[in-house]
Scaffold this motif. Structure first.
Motif, PDB file in Angstrom:
ATOM      1  N   GLY A   1      -2.078 -13.489   5.588  1.00  0.00           N
ATOM      2  CA  GLY A   1      -2.926 -13.899   6.702  1.00  0.00           C
ATOM      3  C   GLY A   1      -3.021 -12.906   7.838  1.00  0.00           C
ATOM      4  O   GLY A   1      -3.870 -13.055   8.718  1.00  0.00           O
ATOM      5  N   ALA A   2      -2.194 -11.909   7.832  1.00  0.00           N
ATOM      6  CA  ALA A   2      -2.222 -10.922   8.903  1.00  0.00           C
ATOM      7  C   ALA A   2      -2.941  -9.666   8.441  1.00  0.00           C
ATOM      8  O   ALA A   2      -3.133  -9.457   7.241  1.00  0.00           O
ATOM      9  N   ASN A   3      -3.320  -8.844   9.378  1.00  0.00           N
ATOM     10  CA  ASN A   3      -4.033  -7.613   9.033  1.00  0.00           C
ATOM     11  C   ASN A   3      -3.323  -6.371   9.540  1.00  0.00           C
ATOM     12  O   ASN A   3      -3.856  -5.280   9.468  1.00  0.00           O
ATOM     13  N   ASN A   4      -2.122  -6.528  10.075  1.00  0.00           N
ATOM     14  CA  ASN A   4      -1.399  -5.348  10.539  1.00  0.00           C
ATOM     15  C   ASN A   4      -0.398  -4.906   9.477  1.00  0.00           C
ATOM     16  O   ASN A   4       0.128  -5.720   8.716  1.00  0.00           O
ATOM     17  N   LEU A   5      -0.168  -3.617   9.447  1.00  0.00           N
ATOM     18  CA  LEU A   5       0.699  -3.020   8.446  1.00  0.00           C
ATOM     19  C   LEU A   5       2.074  -2.723   9.032  1.00  0.00           C
ATOM     20  O   LEU A   5       2.196  -2.264  10.160  1.00  0.00           O
TER      21      LEU A   5
ATOM     22  N   TYR B   1      -1.413  -5.909  -5.237  1.00  0.00           N
ATOM     23  CA  TYR B   1      -1.309  -7.241  -4.671  1.00  0.00           C
ATOM     24  C   TYR B   1      -0.537  -8.222  -5.555  1.00  0.00           C
ATOM     25  O   TYR B   1      -0.077  -9.260  -5.095  1.00  0.00           O
TER      26      TYR B   1
ATOM     27  N   PHE C   1       0.828  -1.190   0.000  1.00  0.00           N
ATOM     28  CA  PHE C   1       0.000   0.000   0.000  1.00  0.00           C
ATOM     29  C   PHE C   1       0.869   1.249   0.000  1.00  0.00           C
ATOM     30  O   PHE C   1       1.969   1.256   0.559  1.00  0.00           O
TER      31      PHE C   1
ATOM     32  N   LYS D   1       1.736  -5.717   4.180  1.00  0.00           N
ATOM     33  CA  LYS D   1       0.973  -6.613   5.035  1.00  0.00           C
ATOM     34  C   LYS D   1       1.381  -8.045   4.711  1.00  0.00           C
ATOM     35  O   LYS D   1       1.491  -8.416   3.548  1.00  0.00           O
TER      36      LYS D   1
ATOM     37  N   PHE E   1       5.129  -0.247   8.234  1.00  0.00           N
ATOM     38  CA  PHE E   1       5.343   0.977   7.487  1.00  0.00           C
ATOM     39  C   PHE E   1       6.819   1.280   7.328  1.00  0.00           C
ATOM     40  O   PHE E   1       7.633   1.015   8.227  1.00  0.00           O
TER      41      PHE E   1
END
Lengths: 111, 115
Positions: free
Chosen positions: A95-99, A51, A34, A92, A101
């Protein structure tokens, strides 16, 4: 070792030029990528997601992903002074949802 | 459709105090993540909640905690505040489709200053 690396800049381009922002990541299980834009004193705003390998275009913005080289870039065509901001690359993992940076690249577009 | 709402926008606290920040996600989003942003460390992940359960946690001390309510609203708490906790605290919401997690959208943040 940092997971996501960006050139902190500052990057200055003249109005109307192409701005090129780069990001590398270290974890091969990274799946989603992202670009966020953050104006001074504001919160990050999502401008692009990518993606799969290749290019993704949205208006003046093009995101490029090369998973083999673990490299993501953002091109801003016809740069405008309003594009002046810090651009954050985020990654990301599967399977995870945390970014994760990067530290961000500060872009200045000179009128 | 309303965006992610964080309250309060600004807070000034004294060392040793505790603070609670609130986040209301976008309607329909059930995942809420919290991040800390400082000039020195950048944006760092604190924790994520989904359906009232903590799914994932970043590398922060136990003084940082959170919870999520049945309406998906989330709170984070910082106890025994330290000067180094001064930061912009950001909340992001997303939802899960059949294909995976969607993009995360951030609230305006809460600027915490510890004096």
């Amino acid at each position: 070792q940092k997971e996501v690396e960006q050139n902190s800049g500052p990057l200055s381009v003249p109005e109307g030029a192409i701005a090129s922002l780069n990001c590398t990541y270290s974890d091969r299980v990274s799946q989603s990528f992202f670009w966020y834009r953050q104006y001074s004193g504001k919160s990050p705003e999502l401008i692009m997601s990518i993606y799969s390998n290749g290019d993704k275009e949205d208006g003046r913005f093009t995101a490029q992903l090369n998973k083999a080289s673990q490299y993501v870039s953002l091109l801003i065509r016809d740069s405008q002074p309003s594009d002046s901001a810090t651009y954050l690359c985020a990654v990301k993992q599967t399977g995870a949802n945390n970014l994760f940076f990067g530290t961000g690249t500060r872009l200045t577009v000179i009128p | 459709k309303a965006g992610v709402t964080q309250t309060p926008r600004y807070l000034i606290k004294t060392r040793g105090q505790q603070v609670t920040l609130s986040c209301s996600p976008i309607s329909g989003h059930r995942s809420v993540s919290w991040y800390q942003q400082t000039p020195g460390q950048g944006l760092q992940f604190l924790f994520e909640y989904f359906s009232e359960t903590q799914r994932n946690k970043g590398n922060f001390p136990g003084r940082f905690s959170g919870r999520q309510f049945s309406n998906s609203r989330s709170e984070m708490n910082v106890s025994t505040l330290e000067l180094g906790d001064s930061a912009l605290y950001l909340c992001a919401s997303s939802w899960h489709t059949g294909g995976g997690w969607t993009e995360a959208f951030f609230g305006q943040g809460t600027r915490l200053t510890v004096v």
